[in-house]
Design an enzyme around this catalytic site. Structure first.
Site, PDB file in Angstrom:
ATOM      1  N   ASP A  13       0.863  -1.180   0.000  1.00 13.99           N
ATOM      2  CA  ASP A  13       0.000   0.000   0.000  1.00 13.99           C
ATOM      3  C   ASP A  13       0.905   1.238   0.000  1.00 13.99           C
ATOM      4  OD1 ASP A  13      -1.875   1.966   0.340  1.00 13.99           O
ATOM      5  OD2 ASP A  13      -2.721   1.167   2.195  1.00 13.99           O
ATOM      6  N   ASP A 109      -3.521   2.519  -5.607  1.00 20.84           N
ATOM      7  CA  ASP A 109      -2.403   2.609  -4.661  1.00 20.84           C
ATOM      8  C   ASP A 109      -2.202   1.345  -3.831  1.00 20.84           C
ATOM      9  OD1 ASP A 109      -4.728   2.913  -3.216  1.00 20.84           O
ATOM     10  OD2 ASP A 109      -3.952   4.474  -1.899  1.00 20.84           O
ATOM     11  N   GLU A 110      -2.789   0.226  -4.249  1.00 24.59           N
ATOM     12  CA  GLU A 110      -2.626  -1.031  -3.530  1.00 24.59           C
ATOM     13  C   GLU A 110      -2.460  -2.185  -4.518  1.00 24.59           C
ATOM     14  OE1 GLU A 110      -5.656  -1.784  -0.655  1.00 24.59           O
ATOM     15  OE2 GLU A 110      -5.641   0.246   0.158  1.00 24.59           O
TER      16      GLU A 110
END
Length: 421
Positions: A13, A109-110
């Site tokens: 993350d 974003d992960e």
């Protein structure tokens, strides 16, 4: 069902992703508290995302700007640049792929990876290699937190806990080996477990379940009963370290939403932006070879919200879809003849069917008309694709202040280049 005896998953993350990308691209922002906002010059909306420095003052994502400024008077407000974040996402994934294959990008974003034998044996070394590659080839201001565990769910929880470890935010690492479980899991607040949202937490409270330990000690069938479906039972197996895989999801809708700039919060202004958003949603519908049977319009207004739906005759062309939108706005005007202030809008195409399964409306003999409009819409799409921009549209194309029509920041969907045309 298999229960791994070692760590098999990595969950990554990025820390304060949108704000950290801004810091990496603009050296003037480095080391300063940064808040990303919908558009420049506004103080009446919310901070979409914030940097590690801002989080240290208590600023959070989706916090009203005035509240964020009270907590951090030196907060630097930066208007969003969604296409920059999309390009940063692609660059980061390309660099990570040089270290370990990516299994799934869960959001912008992960991401998650399956570990090979070397990764299982040396998670610390793998973590160092990933972080060094990002720092050297993309930039040191974009950092990430990483979690390791037996399955993806536990790795995600470990990642979130590692992000907040050591009395600081970000650049974290947490390794939850099966032999160490469930001790680290039981220290996590129940509300922080993915799958336990606000409404579900209230339901658990009513059943006298307040902690992760109490949740962990339930039986699978009890979890299934509490959730009302198999999701609860699947969560039980994930928390207990089994290699449980979420079922493949299917496309259910195409939509876009947007906070309106102050000058567009009238009926006329909101209607025009909704038209642009719906055109973008229709383009995505056609790119992925679907037809829609319904249209939904949602408005956030001073008195709460307004919602309306319209049946569509299984279509994907702009003319039919925009006609449905016009009918919905006619209803809005009838409901609010004196006008209203609209703060946010959302448009959604739903009741989808794959293009090869299209069923015509037996009561509406307009297939020849639809085919002509479909040809027109496809020709418009081809021209826009050729020039990588909106050079042709059905009606005027005047994006509002801040731009980003249909290409705003998205936490759940990874935008494509076409979203920014």
């Amino acid at each position: 069902m298999r229960k791994p005896e070692t760590i098999e998953r990595l969950y990554l993350d990025f820390d304060g992703f949108f704000a950290s990308v801004e810091q990496q691209c603009d050296r003037r922002l480095r080391g300063r508290p940064v808040g990303v906002v919908p558009f420049a010059g506004t103080t009446r909306t919310a901070v979409i995302a914030c940097s590690r420095e801002a989080k240290a003052f208590g600023v959070k994502n989706v916090m009203p700007i005035e509240e964020a400024k009270r907590l951090c008077p030196d907060l630097v407000l930066v208007p969003q640049r969604p296409d920059l974040y999309r390009r940063a996402h692609n660059a980061l994934l390309s660099e990570i792929e040089t270290v370990i294959p990516i299994d799934t990008a869960k959001s912008i974003d992960e991401l998650t990876c399956r570990l090979d034998e070397a990764g299982r044996a040396d998670p610390h070394g793998l973590t160092a290699a990933i972080k060094a590659t990002i720092a050297e080839n993309v930039g040191p201001w974009i950092t990430c937190s990483i979690g390791f565990a037996a399955n993806r769910q536990l790795a995600k929880i470990a990642c979130k806990e590692g992000k907040r470890s050591g009395g600081r935010y970000g650049d974290g690492l947490a390794i939850w080996r099966p032999e160490d479980m469930p001790a680290p899991l039981l220290e996590v607040a129940m509300e922080d477990i993915p799958g336990v949202g606000g409404n579900m937490a209230k339901r658990l409270y009513r059943s006298s379940i307040y902690t992760t330990e109490q949740l962990y000690n339930l039986q699978p069938k009890h979890m299934r009963k509490l959730w009302g479906n198999v999701t609860g039972e699947r969560l039980w197996y994930a928390l207990h370290g089994y290699d449980i895989q979420a079922p493949a999801s299917s496309r259910g809708m195409f939509g876009h939403g947007r906070v309106l700039p102050p000058e567009a919060r009238t009926l006329a202004g909101a209607r025009e932006i909704s038209r642009l958003l719906l055109i973008k949603a229709a383009r995505r519908l056609r790119r992925e070879n679907f037809y829609a049977g319904g249209l939904w319009l949602w408005l956030s207004i001073r008195a709460g919200s307004w919602m309306g739906k319209r049946h569509l005759p299984v279509v994907n062309d702009d003319q039919a879809i925009l006609s449905g939108l016009a009918e919905l706005w006619d209803q809005v005007r009838r409901d609010h003849p004196r006008g209203i202030t609209i703060f946010r809008i959302g448009v959604t195409l739903y009741d989808l069917s794959p293009s090869h399964e299209r069923q015509l409306d037996l009561l509406l003999n307009d297939d020849s008309t639809r085919r002509r409009w479909e040809s027109t819409s496809n020709a418009i799409d081809n021209l826009n694709t050729r020039y990588a921009g909106t050079v042709v549209s059905l009606g005027p194309w005047r994006p509002p202040a801040g731009g980003h029509v249909g290409g705003k920041i998205s936490y759940t969907r990874i935008p494509s280049a076409e979203d920014f045309w």
